[in-house]
Design an enzyme around this catalytic site. Structure first.
Site, PDB file in Angstrom:
ATOM      1  CD  GLN A  64     -29.392  10.726   7.398  1.00  0.00           C
ATOM      2  OE1 GLN A  64     -28.299  10.998   6.822  1.00  0.00           O
ATOM      3  NE2 GLN A  64     -30.627  11.129   7.245  1.00  0.00           N
ATOM      4  CG  HIS A 141     -26.287  10.967  11.703  1.00  0.00           C
ATOM      5  ND1 HIS A 141     -25.656   9.720  11.423  1.00  0.00           N
ATOM      6  CD2 HIS A 141     -26.362  11.620  10.727  1.00  0.00           C
ATOM      7  CE1 HIS A 141     -25.427   9.892  10.244  1.00  0.00           C
ATOM      8  NE2 HIS A 141     -25.931  10.946   9.531  1.00  0.00           N
ATOM      9  NE  ARG A 161     -34.496   8.862   3.178  1.00  0.00           N
ATOM     10  CZ  ARG A 161     -34.531   8.701   1.824  1.00  0.00           C
ATOM     11  NH1 ARG A 161     -35.078   7.327   1.567  1.00  0.00           N
ATOM     12  NH2 ARG A 161     -33.989   9.391   1.162  1.00  0.00           N
TER      13      ARG A 161
END
Length: 288
Positions: A64, A141, A161
């Site tokens: 995301q 990350h 996402r």
């Protein structure tokens, strides 16, 4: 000084405990003392600027990215999300992703996502207790399974996402991806290292994150520590990760155990932190 009731959330990948939140619909409630039962909105004017969580990942989180303040205000009418992670516990081999390990373009990003190869360009880290990762808005990350950590972030719940392992949400439906929004939000710069490295120093504050949104110190205590509050804006938040401590100000006192935090208004002027044996804490505040 205020302690709050935790807000527990069960998610498809694990659990979160929101121990201090001003997010609409998830406002923290004072747990004890003369103002018990009041919400954070009753004792703090405006939206509380930080959200403090403990995250326990049984499975991998999605890959995301979060928007910065400008993009979040434009698209969602709220703040963006810059955050940081402090790893409290990790199973052997547990890992996370932070940042890009090779240069790509927005067009290259789209091709990688389309071909299912996006994970190949992410920087991966095997993690251990004590590891710190600063995650400014725009940094891709993803947290792997088997990690327990403390998270400090801007008050925002906006997540884009990119990849979610093809799994279903708790409602039995695929979770929504945000491919186009993420393309706009990503910081495409490549850094040599995305982990925060620091020197351990017992019984002294060690700064492990500093930005306009928050400044965070690590405290590894075996003896009492006193500090003034003149430099910490409107408040100081004390987050207990290991051991237990007593907090004392000129006008109040409380105790913390792991998984709890306390909000100490800066007009208390000074704070004494008294560990019972060994204790590990984070303190954080919003710089003026």
């Amino acid at each position: 000084m205020y302690k709050f009731q935790p807000i527990l959330k069960t998610l498809v990948w694990g659990t979160e405990s929101w121990v201090l939140s001003g997010w609409p619909g998830d406002e923290s409630v004072v747990a004890e003392g003369p103002e018990a039962g009041k919400k954070i909105t009753d004792i703090y004017e405006g939206q509380f600027p930080l959200l403090i969580k403990f995250i326990d990942s049984n499975r991998d989180l999605s890959i995301q990215v979060h928007p910065d303040d400008e993009m979040a205000a434009r698209l969602h009418g709220c703040k963006g999300k810059t955050e940081m992670w402090y790893v409290i516990g990790a199973k052997p081999g547990a890992h996370l992703y932070s940042g890009l390990r090779e240069q790509i373009t927005p067009e290259g990003y789209e091709e990688l996502v389309r071909n299912g190869d996006f994970m190949s360009v992410l920087a991966s880290y095997e993690v251990n207790p004590g590891d710190v990762f600063f995650l400014p808005a725009g940094r891709i990350h993803g947290l792997g399974g088997g990690v327990y950590l403390a998270e400090i972030q801007e008050t925002s719940d906006i997540t884009y996402r990119i990849y979610d392992y093809g799994r279903l949400g708790l409602d039995g439906k695929p979770r929504k991806l945000h491919i186009e929004e993420a393309k706009q939000a990503i910081d495409y710069r490549v850094l040599p290292d995305y982990q925060t490295h620091y020197e351990h120093c017992a019984n002294k504050p060690v700064n492990i994150a500093a930005c306009k949104h928050f400044s965070t110190d690590l405290l590894e205590l075996t003896e009492p520590l006193s500090r003034g509050l003149d430099d910490c804006g409107e408040f100081l938040i004390v987050i207990c990760m290991e051991g237990s401590v007593a907090l004392e100000t000129p006008g109040d006192k409380c105790a913390l155990i792991p998984g709890e935090c306390a909000l100490v208004p800066s007009d208390e002027k000074s704070l004494k932190i008294i560990p019972s044996g060994e204790a590990k804490l984070l303190t954080t505040f919003v710089p003026r």
